[in-house]
Write a protein that holds these residues in place. Structure first.
Motif, PDB file in Angstrom:
ATOM      1  N   CYS B 105       0.841  -1.207   0.000  1.00  0.00           N
ATOM      2  CA  CYS B 105       0.000   0.000   0.000  1.00  0.00           C
ATOM      3  C   CYS B 105       0.867   1.245   0.000  1.00  0.00           C
ATOM      4  O   CYS B 105       0.633   2.199  -0.742  1.00  0.00           O
ATOM      5  CB  CYS B 105      -0.889   0.045   1.244  1.00  0.00           C
ATOM      6  N   ASP B 110      -2.362   3.669  -4.470  1.00  0.00           N
ATOM      7  CA  ASP B 110      -3.718   3.223  -4.765  1.00  0.00           C
ATOM      8  C   ASP B 110      -3.745   1.731  -5.104  1.00  0.00           C
ATOM      9  O   ASP B 110      -3.538   1.328  -6.246  1.00  0.00           O
ATOM     10  CB  ASP B 110      -4.211   4.062  -5.945  1.00  0.00           C
ATOM     11  N   GLU B 112      -6.233  -0.360  -5.098  1.00  0.00           N
ATOM     12  CA  GLU B 112      -7.469  -0.922  -5.649  1.00  0.00           C
ATOM     13  C   GLU B 112      -7.331  -1.303  -7.112  1.00  0.00           C
ATOM     14  O   GLU B 112      -8.031  -2.184  -7.600  1.00  0.00           O
ATOM     15  CB  GLU B 112      -8.624   0.062  -5.452  1.00  0.00           C
ATOM     16  N   ASN B 113      -6.446  -0.647  -7.812  1.00  0.00           N
ATOM     17  CA  ASN B 113      -6.256  -0.964  -9.226  1.00  0.00           C
ATOM     18  C   ASN B 113      -5.160  -1.989  -9.455  1.00  0.00           C
ATOM     19  O   ASN B 113      -4.826  -2.284 -10.594  1.00  0.00           O
ATOM     20  CB  ASN B 113      -5.937   0.308 -10.001  1.00  0.00           C
ATOM     21  N   LYS B 141     -11.544  -9.237   2.057  1.00  0.00           N
ATOM     22  CA  LYS B 141     -12.513  -8.144   1.919  1.00  0.00           C
ATOM     23  C   LYS B 141     -11.946  -6.877   2.543  1.00  0.00           C
ATOM     24  O   LYS B 141     -12.065  -5.780   1.998  1.00  0.00           O
ATOM     25  CB  LYS B 141     -13.828  -8.537   2.598  1.00  0.00           C
ATOM     26  N   LYS B 142     -11.344  -7.068   3.702  1.00  0.00           N
ATOM     27  CA  LYS B 142     -10.769  -5.926   4.404  1.00  0.00           C
ATOM     28  C   LYS B 142      -9.661  -5.280   3.553  1.00  0.00           C
ATOM     29  O   LYS B 142      -9.521  -4.059   3.507  1.00  0.00           O
ATOM     30  CB  LYS B 142     -10.182  -6.430   5.734  1.00  0.00           C
ATOM     31  N   TRP B 143      -8.894  -6.130   2.892  1.00  0.00           N
ATOM     32  CA  TRP B 143      -7.773  -5.622   2.079  1.00  0.00           C
ATOM     33  C   TRP B 143      -8.208  -5.256   0.655  1.00  0.00           C
ATOM     34  O   TRP B 143      -7.382  -4.893  -0.173  1.00  0.00           O
ATOM     35  CB  TRP B 143      -6.657  -6.681   2.016  1.00  0.00           C
ATOM     36  N   LYS B 144      -9.467  -5.448   0.382  1.00  0.00           N
ATOM     37  CA  LYS B 144     -10.006  -5.151  -0.965  1.00  0.00           C
ATOM     38  C   LYS B 144      -9.230  -5.907  -2.041  1.00  0.00           C
ATOM     39  O   LYS B 144      -8.818  -5.349  -3.066  1.00  0.00           O
ATOM     40  CB  LYS B 144      -9.960  -3.648  -1.250  1.00  0.00           C
ATOM     41  N   CYS B 145      -9.002  -7.190  -1.785  1.00  0.00           N
ATOM     42  CA  CYS B 145      -8.323  -7.999  -2.791  1.00  0.00           C
ATOM     43  C   CYS B 145      -9.072  -9.319  -2.954  1.00  0.00           C
ATOM     44  O   CYS B 145     -10.023  -9.580  -2.238  1.00  0.00           O
ATOM     45  CB  CYS B 145      -6.863  -8.241  -2.398  1.00  0.00           C
TER      46      CYS B 145
END
Lengths: 562, 199
Positions: B105, B110, B112-113, B141-145
């Motif tokens: 991170c 960013d 998310e991409n 989910k927490k890590w958005k992966c």
């Protein structure tokens, strides 16, 4: 030299060992030198018919005569030319035993102590000289331990030996020959040796000498440019490296039946390939600057292509344009002093004579040579990556300045390397750039070219060097050239006799190196962030070592005028 | 000379012994072994398709047991996609991924991409399981992966893992071309090989 000459004059004597070709006036001197030392090399001692010609009577020395000290030093430095080190030590051991009256009493009562003292003197000198590299030689270490224990047993009997024994004590400790049984080898850190690790790991730390038992990381590439990183002893053989690779690639387990033998190949950036023999050792430090190790089968050998150039062609954007010539030169000198100091004086002897008698590693010397070539290519690379003519001429001027400051620092290695780099055909053909160089600098460079001129066996350079006082960083390749000539110009053994004069000349060369390093080199440098950045830049050049590519760049900058 | 910029770089992170190398070698070579050799850093290359042309997939297998913070930073800054591996038999190994995720991170900004896959390996060892599948999912989910459980040993979900990861790449179309088009890929490989010989 002086005391030796005086000493020799006293010894009017006849020929004992023959010197090499080119004898004349100095022949008298050679003969007498040989005689003092060599009764043992000459004839078999009657009491011990089993002894060989080149056997242990050099121990008949009686220190502390200054001339004998020189001869002792000669022998210690160069004995490996005619006798492996462990054998040399065994003789010392044997001699001490004889003095002790076992296996058979050989000498009169009154001679025992001086003989033991002689052994001690030789041993002390040996330990002093081999400090730092003895840990690598197990069999030599064992003999020294035995001898040390013998001497310790005697210590209480001979009070006269007290001083020597105290010194011996300290030396054995400093060379880490622990006498206690079963000592664990110290957990050694893996040292960053290769550029990809050197770059990001600890390039700012002071360099310490590499030893064969050091562990290093090494990348081995496949024909498709995949790679595995293996951990290996610096002294590992090609066979060892290949078995680590095979193990990693799982060749052995599931494809066991159709296993194909791998070969190890060094591929240079120019595409040049060299197959390494399975028995070769210590190959890492002998690679070219941008060469990489590849493992492949015989079938895929032909298809090997070098890795893409690592260097990004982003013109005029490197550190060199931002930093003062003086800072760069001083960082060069400081780094090369570190590298120079890491070279054990015996590496010079072993480098020239290796392969003849038991191989000792010469990694630190090889790294210095590698660096010398790296600096040459760095100069060419930086200039050829600089597209704007004005900027390029400015850079040229900066390099001439760097050479001048290196010379002032008595860092002749950097000086030579920069001048050779500027003389690279791809750089020297840039007529427009050279024309723009101010006259003052043109003259200065002409002087430098003159100083590095090899004519009359580098006369000009040698004269300048003799006027300098230590600390000096010499142009190391020339030392190796001199040693090679000494070696190839005369025989080491003739009719079973040792050519002491040859040993003496080689040892003299080594003593010159000792003199160069006899005083520490101190440059005043701040440790500001920008200085650290410069330091990091200087210690990890990215260079193009492919001459074709350098020419390509050169012709792009200034096409040939036809 | 192969174009460096044309490479698509995947970096595999995770604690020591969770099976990073096993996953990579199962995918690249189709092999598996029981014995354990700690990795320092290995990179494997495969030809894949990218935006309808050929590019090289570079999979870098990193160390779980040595400490090279500088090398880790370099791998992250050069990487395009990341696989974060833990072992379902060790809660500790999932914990150890946190600092690595945070570092990604920090360096990439960013995230998310950026394709990131959280992987629970050793799914075959059900008796020793310490981390439930739902826990891995929650962490993802927490890590958005994305998240997946695999077994390098049984070759379960391995190809899928890499294909899914490439599917997450939205900036370009990268594909392993596993089904149907294999022959075409094969041809391309041969074409490439042909080139090498000429050089």
């Amino acid at each position: 030299m002086k005391p030796l000459e005086r000493f020799l004059k006293k010894q009017g004597s006849h020929l004992a060992a023959r010197a090499g070709p080119g004898a004349g006036g100095p022949l008298q001197r050679r003969q007498s030198v040989s005689r003092i030392l060599l009764p043992a090399f000459l004839k078999e001692p009657p009491e011990q018919p089993a002894m060989e010609a080149a056997d242990g009577r050099w121990l008949e020395l009686r220190p502390p005569d200054a001339a004998l000290q020189v001869l002792l030093d000669d022998i210690i430095l160069t004995h490996s030319l005619f006798q492996p080190t462990d054998r040399f030590l065994q003789q010392l051991h044997h001699h001490f035993l004889m003095a002790s009256g076992s296996p058979a009493p050989c000498w009169e009562e009154g001679e025992v102590l001086p003989r033991k003292q002689a052994v001690l003197t030789v041993l002390l000198h040996f330990l002093e000289t081999f400090k730092g590299i003895l840990q690598e030689d197990e069999s030599a270490g064992k003999v020294i331990k035995d001898l040390y224990l013998l001497i310790m047993k005697d210590a209480s009997l001979y009070h006269e030996l007290e001083d020597e024994i105290l010194k011996l004590h300290q030396l054995v400790e400093t060379v880490e020959l622990k006498v206690t049984e079963e000592t664990q080898p110290p957990n050694k850190q893996v040292k960053p040796l290769f550029r990809h690790f050197r770059r990001i790991d600890s390039c700012l730390q002071t360099r310490v000498a590499f030893r064969g038992s050091d562990e290093i990381f090494c990348r081995v590439y496949m024909p498709d440019h995949s790679y595995v990183t293996i951990r290996s002893r610096l002294s590992a053989s090609v066979q060892d490296i290949l078995s680590s690779v095979t193990e990693k690639l799982q060749y052995s387990e599931e494809q066991g039946t159709r296993e194909e033998a791998l070969i190890l190949v060094a591929v240079a950036s120019s595409g040049e390939k060299a197959v390494l023999q399975p028995s070769e050792e210590c190959v890492f430090t002998t690679l070219g600057i941008n060469s990489h190790l590849f493992a492949c089968t015989k079938e895929t050998f032909e298809s090997l292509v070098p890795l893409p150039e690592e260097i990004q062609v982003s013109p005029g954007d490197t550190e060199i344009h931002r930093v003062e010539a003086e800072d760069i030169a001083n960082h060069l000198t400081a780094f090369h002093w570190e590298l120079f100091r890491c070279i054990h004086e015996l590496e010079f002897v072993d480098y020239v004579f290796h392969g003849e008698r038991g191989r000792r590693e010469t990694a630190n010397l090889e790294l210095m040579l590698q660096r010398c070539s790296e600096v040459q290519h760095w100069v060419a690379t930086e200039i050829l990556l600089c597209e704007a003519l004005g900027k390029r001429a400015h850079l040229l001027k900066k390099f001439v300045k760097i050479a001048a400051i290196c010379k002032q620092n008595q860092d002749m290695l950097s000086f030579y390397a920069v001048v050779i780099g500027l003389n690279n055909a791809a750089v020297s053909r840039l007529r427009l750039t050279w024309e723009k160089l101010p006259g003052k600098f043109k003259n200065l460079f002409r002087k430098f070219e003159n100083l590095t001129d090899p004519c009359r066996n580098h006369k000009t350079y040698r004269e300048v060097l003799t006027k300098m006082k230590p600390p000096i960083i010499p142009f190391v390749p020339l030392i190796l050239k001199d040693l090679t000539f000494l070696h190839e110009g005369s025989k080491t053994l003739l009719d079973g006799l040792v050519n002491i004069e040859k040993l003496h000349s080689i040892a003299e060369k080594v003593r010159t190196i000792r003199k160069y390093r006899s005083r520490p080199l101190c440059l005043e440098m701040e440790s500001s962030p920008s200085q650290l950045q410069t330091k990091a830049y200087v210690r990890q050049f990215q260079v193009i070592d492919n001459q074709n590519l350098l020419f390509e760049l050169s012709y792009k900058l200034e096409p040939s005028s036809q | 000379m192969p174009e460096q910029s044309n490479d698509y770089r995947v970096v595999v992170f995770g604690a020591g012994g969770v099976g990073k190398s096993s996953l990579v070698l199962r995918f690249v070579k189709g092999t598996f072994r029981e014995s354990y050799i700690p990795t320092i850093e290995d990179t494997y290359r495969q030809v894949i398709s990218c935006d309808k042309s050929i590019c090289t997939l570079q999979i870098t297998d990193t160390t779980g047991s040595h400490q090279f913070p500088a090398m880790q930073r370099l791998s992250i800054s050069k990487g395009h996609a990341f696989i974060l591996v833990y072992s379902v038999t060790s809660r500790q190994s999932l914990e150890e991924l946190k600092p690595i995720y945070e570092q990604i991170c920090q360096i990439k900004g960013d995230v998310e991409n950026i394709p990131i896959m959280l992987v629970g390996n050793k799914s075959d060892e059900s008796q020793n399981r310490e981390v439930e599948s739902s826990e891995g999912d929650a962490m993802a989910k927490k890590w958005k992966c994305a998240f997946m459980e695999t077994s390098a040993k049984l070759n379960h979900n391995v190809k899928e893992l890499f294909q899914e990861l490439l599917n997450l790449e939205k900036r370009r179309t990268v594909s392993l071309q596993i089904d149907g088009k294999k022959s075409k890929q094969q041809k391309r490989k041969e074409k490439l090989k042909g080139k090498c010989v000429v050089m």
